[in-house]
Design a protein around this motif. Structure first.
Motif, mmCIF file in Angstrom:
data_model
loop_
_atom_site.group_PDB
_atom_site.id
_atom_site.type_symbol
_atom_site.label_atom_id
_atom_site.label_comp_id
_atom_site.label_asym_id
_atom_site.label_seq_id
_atom_site.Cartn_x
_atom_site.Cartn_y
_atom_site.Cartn_z
ATOM 1 N N MET A 31 51.718 23.018 63.537
ATOM 2 C CA MET A 31 51.834 21.654 63.026
ATOM 3 C C MET A 31 52.458 21.667 61.644
ATOM 4 O O MET A 31 52.769 20.625 61.080
ATOM 5 C CB MET A 31 50.443 20.997 62.982
ATOM 6 N N SER B 180 57.023 21.230 69.928
ATOM 7 C CA SER B 180 56.244 20.160 70.556
ATOM 8 C C SER B 180 55.848 20.558 71.971
ATOM 9 O O SER B 180 54.680 20.434 72.353
ATOM 10 C CB SER B 180 57.059 18.864 70.612
ATOM 11 N N TYR B 181 56.822 21.011 72.749
ATOM 12 C CA TYR B 181 56.523 21.365 74.128
ATOM 13 C C TYR B 181 55.612 22.582 74.198
ATOM 14 O O TYR B 181 54.717 22.655 75.035
ATOM 15 C CB TYR B 181 57.827 21.605 74.911
ATOM 16 N N ARG C 221 53.329 23.424 72.021
ATOM 17 C CA ARG C 221 51.981 23.000 71.677
ATOM 18 C C ARG C 221 51.351 22.240 72.839
ATOM 19 O O ARG C 221 50.182 22.408 73.157
ATOM 20 C CB ARG C 221 52.020 22.124 70.424
ATOM 21 N N ASN C 222 52.167 21.391 73.493
ATOM 22 C CA ASN C 222 51.650 20.616 74.616
ATOM 23 C C ASN C 222 51.077 21.510 75.708
ATOM 24 O O ASN C 222 50.022 21.235 76.256
ATOM 25 C CB ASN C 222 52.763 19.726 75.182
ATOM 26 N N PHE D 264 39.950 17.284 66.524
ATOM 27 C CA PHE D 264 39.820 16.872 65.127
ATOM 28 C C PHE D 264 38.372 16.532 64.788
ATOM 29 O O PHE D 264 37.566 16.201 65.651
ATOM 30 C CB PHE D 264 40.647 15.600 64.861
ATOM 31 N N LEU E 180 53.631 14.320 79.395
ATOM 32 C CA LEU E 180 54.798 15.139 79.051
ATOM 33 C C LEU E 180 55.077 16.188 80.112
ATOM 34 O O LEU E 180 56.012 16.961 79.984
ATOM 35 C CB LEU E 180 54.560 15.813 77.701
ATOM 36 N N ILE F 207 48.880 11.796 65.907
ATOM 37 C CA ILE F 207 48.036 12.286 67.012
ATOM 38 C C ILE F 207 48.914 12.658 68.203
ATOM 39 O O ILE F 207 48.779 13.729 68.804
ATOM 40 C CB ILE F 207 47.018 11.213 67.445
ATOM 41 N N MET F 208 49.838 11.755 68.535
ATOM 42 C CA MET F 208 50.687 12.006 69.696
ATOM 43 C C MET F 208 51.537 13.249 69.494
ATOM 44 O O MET F 208 51.765 14.025 70.427
ATOM 45 C CB MET F 208 51.546 10.782 70.000
ATOM 46 N N LYS F 209 52.000 13.448 68.252
ATOM 47 C CA LYS F 209 52.771 14.663 67.994
ATOM 48 C C LYS F 209 51.912 15.898 68.161
ATOM 49 O O LYS F 209 52.366 16.921 68.688
ATOM 50 C CB LYS F 209 53.334 14.625 66.584
ATOM 51 N N THR F 210 50.659 15.813 67.741
ATOM 52 C CA THR F 210 49.761 16.948 67.914
ATOM 53 C C THR F 210 49.615 17.273 69.399
ATOM 54 O O THR F 210 49.508 18.435 69.793
ATOM 55 C CB THR F 210 48.376 16.626 67.327
ATOM 56 N N LEU F 211 49.629 16.236 70.240
ATOM 57 C CA LEU F 211 49.498 16.452 71.678
ATOM 58 C C LEU F 211 50.792 16.958 72.300
ATOM 59 O O LEU F 211 50.811 17.274 73.483
ATOM 60 C CB LEU F 211 49.087 15.152 72.370
ATOM 61 N N GLY F 212 51.866 17.000 71.520
ATOM 62 C CA GLY F 212 53.104 17.570 72.023
ATOM 63 C C GLY F 212 54.240 16.578 72.218
ATOM 64 O O GLY F 212 55.297 16.944 72.726
ATOM 65 N N PHE F 213 54.016 15.339 71.822
ATOM 66 C CA PHE F 213 55.100 14.357 71.945
ATOM 67 C C PHE F 213 56.196 14.689 70.933
ATOM 68 O O PHE F 213 55.914 14.940 69.765
ATOM 69 C CB PHE F 213 54.575 12.940 71.705
ATOM 70 N N THR F 214 57.437 14.694 71.397
ATOM 71 C CA THR F 214 58.544 15.032 70.499
ATOM 72 C C THR F 214 58.962 13.783 69.722
ATOM 73 O O THR F 214 58.696 12.662 70.155
ATOM 74 C CB THR F 214 59.758 15.527 71.295
ATOM 75 N N PRO F 215 59.637 13.986 68.585
ATOM 76 C CA PRO F 215 60.106 12.823 67.814
ATOM 77 C C PRO F 215 60.939 11.874 68.674
ATOM 78 O O PRO F 215 60.807 10.659 68.562
ATOM 79 C CB PRO F 215 60.954 13.455 66.710
ATOM 80 N N ILE G 198 53.932 15.930 60.892
ATOM 81 C CA ILE G 198 52.648 15.637 61.533
ATOM 82 C C ILE G 198 51.530 15.433 60.520
ATOM 83 O O ILE G 198 50.781 14.462 60.579
ATOM 84 C CB ILE G 198 52.207 16.793 62.448
#
Ligand SMILES: Nc1ncnc2c1ncn2[C@@H]1O[C@H](COP(=O)(O)OP(=O)(O)OP(=O)(O)O)[C@@H](O)[C@H]1O
Ligand SMILES: [Mg+2]
Lengths: 232, 393
Positions: free
Chosen positions: A58, A82-83, A85-86, A93, A114, B297-305, B385
């Motif tokens: 992150m 991103s991918y 980490r997904n 948290f 995703l 939060i969404m980026k942490t879950l893997g959503f790309t910009p 993030i």
């Protein structure tokens, strides 16, 4: 020896803002092996969250090497990160961080959006994860209709729904009462024990650290000797 | 790869999360786009109405250059007749006055004093039984009305119709000699110029020698511009200068009697669009900024910009498109109401929200949504993030 899941060498993170210059992590070398449940402890400001964020990609280190699940994180673009980490990391948290307009199952489904799974499969995976955390009765509830402990269990379900190898938790029990905290910790222990998940959990609480298989201490950005906790 | 439809429920839920604000935003967009659509429809109906019929294409109207309300000397008629290409000339006098109760706008329609021998050759598209036409020419107090008008009041031939003058201090008492069919369905009544002149003689103590318009018929549509130019040049150095224009242009100058309608409509349209742009830009960008933490939060879950940018823009355009659709529906209903209302302008009877106008309105709606969300959405999607997560909003 089992395979190393997280390996850092000389990992350093500095924050420079105007005349402030903070060394949050100072040449950290750590090896975490598959199946470990590591509790990361240390005083406030010692760099625990910073280390967790670097492991989850992150944030990017100032210096040093970091390999997670065999991947050199410095070599990945923002999009690739991103991918990565997904599919490989679940993050939990302190403040749950659920999306308030989505109900429990929709929150858990979110990371699956995703993937290439069909809608039906996404639903099924999310339902399975919620069942695992004991919330099959609360699937249609919005976050504000849940207790803090239930919210955190939804967040745990969301973190495991993609079946990641690595679960990172930043003070997951910090906002919970003792009973809810124990529920969450038992869940993490079960994920570690029964499903072989590698877990790194930041905590202030020695009781919480007792659920871990290993405890590491950070002090002013420096990693102190890590102790092998007794237990399984 | 992933499907867009994966994200639609999320987009949908997020768009309407703050119910009161969403309703206000959608309503303000709807109202403004309704107004814009209506203006565009009016503009189109007035300025790009249906092509003139062959009969209309050869008709010209001569009026006083100063304004529609200023008359011209009758003596112009003889000179106009001499312009090459002019086949027929008829004078036409606007008779205001009131029919029955003036407070009811339904009782307002055009009444002209004309020369009965000429009117049906100049307006060759009118059809009327020969016997009725002759009765109109023969009897001094006779009048004819279009079928649209006669049907509205339930008139039959022989009906007694009385107008109390306002421009002219006389009361004319007429008898309906015939009902003619007008393909354009205008609401018009014609009576004899000679009768008006006669009635006015005792009041004025002499002959009336002024008239409001002349209607000309040209030998071909091609000579219309030339005739228009030559007539106006002929009177250019007289105290009564003229303005000669095609019948369609004349109707428009009648509609825009009170000002430059074209500019007025464009200005309103522009101002409205600009205002909504500002208002909705503010609300839409506000709702994006409130979501910065969630973006983290969404980026942490893997959503790309890229995906995040897409969802944020999708939400903004969904809101604005909803507003646009509601606005268009209202504009459509208003157009239908106006075009079937008893209004004296035939042009507005063609008023409709055409597919093109609808498309333009909806595109403007989406552009407003995208335009106002773009910058805040770009900012949010590119923010690191940890910055986003630390953002309490
Ligand atoms: N974005 C940032 N900008 C500047 N300094 C930062 C930033 N993030 C962290 N720091 C600093 O880095 C150091 C380590 O922070 P970190 O959040 O990792 O501590 P922590 O061990 O998680 O503390 P706590 O137990 O309070 O959560 C602190 O001194 C902090 O002020
Ligand atoms: Mg911390």
């Amino acid at each position: 020896m089992t395979e190393t899941v997280i390996q850092t060498r000389g990992l350093t993170k500095e924050f420079i803002r105007d005349e402030f210059h903070v060394v949050a992590l100072d040449r950290v070398d750590i090896d975490i092996r598959k199946g470990e449940f590591v509790a990361l402890m240390g005083p406030s400001g010692s760099g625990k969250s910073t280390l967790l964020h670097l492991i989850a990609a992150m944030d990017r280190p100032t210096d040093g090497e970091i390999r997670v699940l065999g991947q050199d994180l410095r070599g990945l673009s923002d999009r690739e990160v991103s991918y990565w980490r997904n599919s490989h990391v679940g993050f939990i948290f302190q403040s749950f961080n659920l999306i308030p307009v989505l109900n429990a199952i929709e929150n858990v489904e979110l990371p699956l959006k995703l993937t290439t799974l069909t809608k039906k499969e996404q639903r099924e995976h999310a339902a399975t994860a919620l069942k695992l955390v004991g919330l099959e009765e609360r699937m249609r509830h919005l976050p504000r209709q849940l207790s803090g402990g239930q919210e955190q269990r939804v967040a745990i379900a969301r973190a495991i729904v993609t079946d990641p190898d690595l679960i990172l938790a930043d003070e997951p029990t910090g906002n919970l009462d003792a009973a809810s905290a124990d529920e969450a910790l038992n869940l993490l222990a079960k994920l570690n024990r029964d499903y072989g998940k590698t877990i790194v959990m930041v905590t202030h609480d020695p009781h919480a650290a007792g659920f871990a298989t290993r405890v590491c201490h950070l002090e002013k950005g420096v990693l102190l000797e890590s102790l092998q906790a007794d237990g399984s | 790869m992933m499907r867009i439809s994966n994200f639609l429920p999320l987009v949908f839920k997020n768009s309407f999360r703050n119910r009161r604000r969403s309703i206000l935003t959608v309503a303000s967009l709807a109202l403004s786009l309704c107004l814009l659509g209506l203006l565009m429809a009016m503009y189109e109906a007035l300025f790009y109405g249906p092509d003139p019929t062959p009969a209309q294409a050869v008709r010209l109207v001569v009026r006083n250059k100063v304004s529609l309300a200023q008359p011209m000397p009758l003596s112009h008629e003889q000179k106009i007749r001499q312009v090459p290409g002019v086949e027929a000339v008829m004078l036409q006098q606007w008779f205001g006055g009131t029919y029955r109760d003036a407070r009811d706008p339904n009782n307002f329609f055009a009444r002209f004093a004309v020369q009965p021998q000429e009117v049906f050759s100049i307006f060759s598209e009118y059809s009327l039984p020969e016997a009725e036409r002759q009765a109109f020419v023969r009897e001094r107090t006779a009048c004819v009305a279009s079928r649209t008008l006669a049907d509205k009041f339930g008139w039959k031939t022989g009906e007694r119709i009385t107008f109390v003058g306002d421009i002219f201090p006389v009361t004319v008492e007429l008898k309906l000699a015939g009902i003619y069919d007008d393909p354009n369905q205008n609401e018009v009544l014609y009576f004899q110029w000679e009768y008006l002149r006669e009635s006015l003689r005792p009041v004025f103590g002499g002959e009336m020698d002024m008239v409001s318009q002349f209607i000309l018929k040209a030998d071909s549509p091609e000579s219309v511009p030339r005739i228009s130019r030559e007539v106006d040049e002929m009177f250019a150095v007289t105290p009564f200068q003229t303005k000669t224009e095609s019948e369609q242009a004349f109707v428009l100058s009648f509609v825009s009697f009170l000002g430059n309608l074209k500019l007025f409509m464009l200005a309103i349209g522009g101002a409205v669009t600009f205002t909504i742009l500002l208002v909705s830009a503010n609300t839409l960008s506000m709702s994006v900024r409130e979501r910065i933490r969630e973006v983290g939060i969404m980026k942490t879950l893997g959503f790309t910009p890229g995906i995040i940018l897409g969802t944020l823009l999708g939400e903004a355009s969904l809101m604005s498109l909803t507003g646009g659709l509601i606005g268009c529906a209202f504009a459509w209903a208003l157009c239908a109401m106006i075009s079937s209302a008893p209004i004296p302008f035939a042009q507005l009877r063609g008023l409709a929200l055409t597919p093109l106008i609808t498309l333009i309105c909806l595109s403007i709606a989406i552009l407003i949504g995208l335009g106002s969300a773009l910058l805040p959405a770009l900012n949010a999607s590119r923010r690191p993030i940890l910055d986003s997560l630390g953002h309490s909003g």
